[in-house]
Design a protein around this motif. Structure first.
Motif, short mmCIF file in Angstrom:
data_model
loop_
_atom_site.label_atom_id
_atom_site.label_comp_id
_atom_site.label_asym_id
_atom_site.label_seq_id
_atom_site.Cartn_x
_atom_site.Cartn_y
_atom_site.Cartn_z
N ARG A 252 2.22 83.24 -52.04
CA ARG A 252 3.01 84.20 -52.82
C ARG A 252 2.43 85.61 -52.70
O ARG A 252 3.18 86.59 -52.71
N ARG A 253 1.11 85.73 -52.56
CA ARG A 253 0.47 87.06 -52.46
C ARG A 253 0.65 87.66 -51.07
O ARG A 253 0.96 88.85 -50.93
N PHE A 254 0.47 86.86 -50.03
CA PHE A 254 0.51 87.38 -48.66
C PHE A 254 1.91 87.33 -48.06
O PHE A 254 2.22 88.07 -47.13
N GLY A 255 2.76 86.45 -48.58
CA GLY A 255 4.07 86.24 -47.99
C GLY A 255 4.96 87.48 -47.94
O GLY A 255 5.59 87.74 -46.90
N ALA B 100 -9.52 84.46 -57.75
CA ALA B 100 -9.87 84.22 -56.35
C ALA B 100 -8.83 84.81 -55.40
O ALA B 100 -9.19 85.43 -54.39
N THR B 101 -7.56 84.61 -55.70
CA THR B 101 -6.50 85.12 -54.82
C THR B 101 -6.57 86.63 -54.70
O THR B 101 -6.46 87.19 -53.59
N GLU B 102 -6.78 87.33 -55.81
CA GLU B 102 -6.85 88.79 -55.77
C GLU B 102 -8.09 89.27 -55.03
O GLU B 102 -8.05 90.31 -54.36
N GLU B 103 -9.18 88.53 -55.13
CA GLU B 103 -10.39 88.90 -54.39
C GLU B 103 -10.16 88.79 -52.88
O GLU B 103 -10.59 89.65 -52.11
N ILE B 104 -9.46 87.74 -52.46
CA ILE B 104 -9.14 87.58 -51.03
C ILE B 104 -8.18 88.68 -50.59
O ILE B 104 -8.36 89.28 -49.52
N TRP B 105 -7.18 88.96 -51.40
CA TRP B 105 -6.22 90.00 -51.08
C TRP B 105 -6.91 91.36 -50.92
O TRP B 105 -6.62 92.12 -49.99
N ALA B 106 -7.85 91.67 -51.82
CA ALA B 106 -8.56 92.94 -51.76
C ALA B 106 -9.38 93.07 -50.48
O ALA B 106 -9.51 94.16 -49.92
N ALA B 107 -9.95 91.95 -50.01
CA ALA B 107 -10.75 91.98 -48.79
C ALA B 107 -9.89 92.27 -47.55
O ALA B 107 -10.42 92.68 -46.51
N CYS B 108 -8.59 92.07 -47.67
CA CYS B 108 -7.67 92.29 -46.55
C CYS B 108 -6.97 93.64 -46.63
O CYS B 108 -6.11 93.95 -45.79
N GLY C 39 -1.44 89.40 -39.74
CA GLY C 39 -0.22 88.70 -39.36
C GLY C 39 -0.30 87.19 -39.39
O GLY C 39 0.67 86.52 -39.07
N LEU C 40 -1.45 86.66 -39.80
CA LEU C 40 -1.60 85.20 -39.77
C LEU C 40 -2.42 84.74 -40.97
O LEU C 40 -3.53 85.22 -41.20
N VAL C 41 -1.87 83.81 -41.72
CA VAL C 41 -2.54 83.22 -42.89
C VAL C 41 -2.73 81.74 -42.61
O VAL C 41 -1.75 81.00 -42.45
N ILE C 42 -3.99 81.31 -42.55
CA ILE C 42 -4.31 79.90 -42.29
C ILE C 42 -5.03 79.33 -43.50
O ILE C 42 -6.12 79.78 -43.87
N LEU C 43 -4.41 78.34 -44.13
CA LEU C 43 -4.94 77.72 -45.35
C LEU C 43 -5.51 76.36 -44.99
O LEU C 43 -4.78 75.39 -44.84
N ASN C 44 -6.83 76.31 -44.88
CA ASN C 44 -7.52 75.14 -44.37
C ASN C 44 -8.49 74.56 -45.39
O ASN C 44 -9.37 73.78 -45.02
N ALA C 45 -8.35 74.92 -46.66
CA ALA C 45 -9.39 74.58 -47.63
C ALA C 45 -9.10 73.35 -48.49
O ALA C 45 -9.93 72.97 -49.30
N ARG D 295 -18.23 87.35 -30.40
CA ARG D 295 -17.15 87.23 -29.42
C ARG D 295 -16.38 88.53 -29.23
O ARG D 295 -15.38 88.57 -28.53
N GLY D 296 -16.84 89.59 -29.90
CA GLY D 296 -16.29 90.91 -29.63
C GLY D 296 -15.19 91.38 -30.56
O GLY D 296 -14.49 92.34 -30.24
N VAL D 297 -15.02 90.71 -31.72
CA VAL D 297 -14.01 91.15 -32.69
C VAL D 297 -14.68 91.40 -34.03
O VAL D 297 -15.86 91.11 -34.23
N GLU D 298 -13.90 91.94 -34.96
CA GLU D 298 -14.41 92.18 -36.31
C GLU D 298 -14.25 90.93 -37.17
O GLU D 298 -13.40 90.08 -36.89
N CYS D 299 -15.06 90.86 -38.21
CA CYS D 299 -14.97 89.71 -39.13
C CYS D 299 -15.45 90.13 -40.51
O CYS D 299 -16.54 90.69 -40.66
N ARG D 300 -14.63 89.88 -41.51
CA ARG D 300 -15.00 90.08 -42.90
C ARG D 300 -15.17 88.71 -43.56
O ARG D 300 -14.59 87.73 -43.09
N VAL D 301 -15.95 88.66 -44.64
CA VAL D 301 -16.16 87.39 -45.33
C VAL D 301 -15.88 87.54 -46.82
O VAL D 301 -16.11 88.60 -47.40
N VAL D 302 -15.39 86.46 -47.40
CA VAL D 302 -15.19 86.38 -48.84
C VAL D 302 -15.74 85.03 -49.29
O VAL D 302 -15.21 83.98 -48.93
#
Length: 273
Positions: free
Chosen positions: A132-135, A79-87, A93-99, A63-70
């Protein structure tokens, strides 16, 4: 006279150019990532299973944008630090917690406490750690959003899933407080309450989603509603009037009648006698 509530619509410039979508490999999470991409917002997708995660990421990039995966189990140490490192280095500007999900059902007094803890870790501990990490970065940024996916199950107790429903109740009340705190810093916070949604996970669980009078939402519909609700916290109930009435009933003061009636409905949903 009450003061009218001001509502907002999704504005990519307020929440972009990057978002992290936890639980973004399929269902509602994937549909959210697609719609973010269509709005020009790149994403970091997080999920446990690498294969569907990679497929969704390719569809997002198309769709024409970038995407990283974890690919990570959210309940695992680090797990939280691994996600933080990928960012790292991203203007996120947006954190969506859908898990969140109910990964274990049992009568509590006969339950395996290690598996009970896993439900708590997935639905409470992990979201708290991620927020707490992204806030702080969102607060310092002065704009952005946090979305936590909730459930109608969190409005009352359920047999064989009392921990999950309690976790979702905790989540909703926590988000209400977080909304009060973060709105002072330009950050929108919302708990989006889902009803029965025709996701791959629900289909794999074998739930009967075609009972008469039941409100069933499709993942794409929910994704659109989620993005439209970000600025309209602290709580948004998806699925229209049917689910809103369900939440109102579940919040009633006659708890015996409410809980017993919901239990009967849940047994029908599961196909039990």
């Amino acid at each position: 006279m009450s003061t009218p509530v001001k509502t907002k619509t999704f504005d990519p410039s307020a929440y972009g150019p990057w978002a992290v979508v936890v639980g973004g490999s399929e269902g509602v999470g994937a549909e959210i990532a697609f719609r973010l991409a269509d709005a020009g917002v790149s994403s970091v997708l997080v999920a446990r299973r690498p294969e569907p995660l990679a497929e969704t990421a390719e569809a997002v990039r198309a769709r024409g944008v970038e995407c990283r995966v974890v690919s990570v189990d959210l309940t695992s140490e680090g797990a939280t630090e691994e996600i933080w490192a990928a960012c790292e280095g991203l203007d996120l500007g947006l954190v969506i917690l859908n898990a969140g999900a109910n990964t274990y059902g049992a009568e509590f007094v006969e339950s395996d406490m290690a598996r009970v803890q896993s439900v708590i870790d997935l639905n409470i501990t992990s979201p708290l750690q991620l927020i707490r990490r992204f806030g702080p970065a969102l607060k310092a940024r002065g704009r952005g959003g946090i979305v936590v996916m909730g459930s109608m199950a969190g409005y009352l107790g359920h047999a064989d899933m009392s921990i999950y429903s309690a976790a979702k109740a905790f989540s909703r009340v926590f988000v209400e407080g977080l909304w009060l705190e973060m709105r002072e810093h330009g950050v929108d916070v919302v708990e989006v309450i889902l009803g029965v949604t025709r996701t791959p996970a629900m289909i794999r669980a074998g739930l009967d989603m075609d009972l008469p009078g039941m409100t069933v939402s499709e993942p794409g519909e929910v994704a659109e509603e989620v993005l439209a609700s970000i600025g309209n916290g602290p709580v948004h109930v998806c699925g229209g009037e049917g689910n809103q009435k369900g939440v109102e009933f579940s919040s009633g003061v006659n708890r015996g009648r409410v809980v017993a009636g919901a239990h009967k409905r849940m047994k029908a949903l599961r196909g039990e006698d």
